[in-house]
Design an enzyme around this catalytic site. Sequence first.
Site, PDB file in Angstrom:
ATOM      1  N   SER A   1       0.603  -1.069  -0.034  1.00 33.43           N
ATOM      2  CA  SER A   1       0.079  -0.105  -0.011  1.00 33.43           C
ATOM      3  C   SER A   1       0.839   1.417   0.076  1.00 33.43           C
ATOM      4  CB  SER A   1      -0.916   0.017   1.166  1.00 33.43           C
ATOM      5  OG  SER A   1      -1.964  -0.997   1.274  1.00 33.43           O
TER       6      SER A   1
ATOM      7  N   GLU B   1       3.204  -1.422  15.436  1.00 36.68           N
ATOM      8  CA  GLU B   1       4.006  -0.105  15.063  1.00 36.68           C
ATOM      9  C   GLU B   1       4.745   0.204  16.253  1.00 36.68           C
ATOM     10  OE1 GLU B   1       0.569  -0.900  12.823  1.00 36.68           O
ATOM     11  OE2 GLU B   1       0.681  -1.044  14.892  1.00 36.68           O
TER      12      GLU B   1
ATOM     13  N   PHE C   1      -1.421   4.922  12.204  1.00 35.70           N
ATOM     14  CA  PHE C   1      -0.748   4.218  13.266  1.00 35.70           C
ATOM     15  C   PHE C   1       0.366   4.758  13.794  1.00 35.70           C
ATOM     16  CE2 PHE C   1      -2.900   0.923  10.035  1.00 35.70           C
ATOM     17  CZ  PHE C   1      -3.992   1.014  11.049  1.00 35.70           C
TER      18      PHE C   1
ATOM     19  N   ARG D   1      -2.203   9.080  -0.632  1.00 34.70           N
ATOM     20  CA  ARG D   1      -2.296   7.904  -1.365  1.00 34.70           C
ATOM     21  C   ARG D   1      -2.551   8.245  -2.827  1.00 34.70           C
ATOM     22  NH1 ARG D   1      -6.198   4.774  -3.820  1.00 34.70           N
ATOM     23  NH2 ARG D   1      -6.101   2.510  -3.483  1.00 34.70           N
TER      24      ARG D   1
END
Length: 307
Positions: A32, A53, A78, A162
Amino acid sequence: MTAQRSVWGETLARLSVTDERVIVLDGDLATSTKADTVAKQNPKAFVQVGIAEQNLVGMAFGLATIGYRPWLSTFGVFLTNRALDQIRMLVSQTKVPVRLCAAYSGLLNGSSGKTHQDIEDLAIMRAMPNMTVLAPADEHEARAVTEWAAGFDGPVYIRYARDAVAPVFDADYEFELGAVHTLRRGGDVTLVSTGVQASRVLEAAELLAAAGVDAQVVHLPTLKPLEDARVLAALEGAPIVVSVEEHTEIGGLGGLLAEMFARHDVSTPLRVLGLADAWSESAPNDFLLDKYGLSPERVAERVRALL
């Protein structure tokens, strides 16, 4: 147009070949964030940590203390929520050169919903001592910011989006910390933005021009450290300043401008356009941008209403 995440992965893969200190730690999201580009091209510079994380940050801190320059790959939400204590204690307080790469920032991961959308990250990271906070506008600035951060000796938080947006810079663009970019001149209102929202604000300015409103557009890629003199010079003479951000209206770009205006007794009217004090939701990206008043059309409408 190329997405910032793709440019980031390609740039980092290239940097990892020429600098053995570069190492990418991924939180099980490499396909991603496009950190998988590094994994494919230079596997020895890639570590898959998994959905952990806090460990991601802890490992990065340890690697930084022995000479590596770690880059973290995960969604922004995150980093700024799950791993915040580790960032505070291990990265911010020690000033180690860890690059916190916040992919899928803002609203542009609409189908994931409010659990994965980070609309308060700038407020959180801007309040963190010793933290440099950057938000590139397009693919060219994303590449330049990544190259710059590779040589910076301190902690950096970078907001990457993104999806691709219309470029506002040329391919030969070079990043300078604290620089202020006037993307369009105009005398009726000055619109200030950051990150990929700058591209949409530039489109909104063209819509405003068609309606007889001459808007100036200013882009701030550096949210911290802020160079007050540069920003004030860019805003000088503006009859009204409107900040527009893909972020909550609390504590982000609008907040830093308000703080700066207070520090220097600036009397220019300031209005803040962003997401209201509420959680976002799950929906297609364009729908969310329109609903929350951040599409070019809605920004133009909101500015006209203010004027």
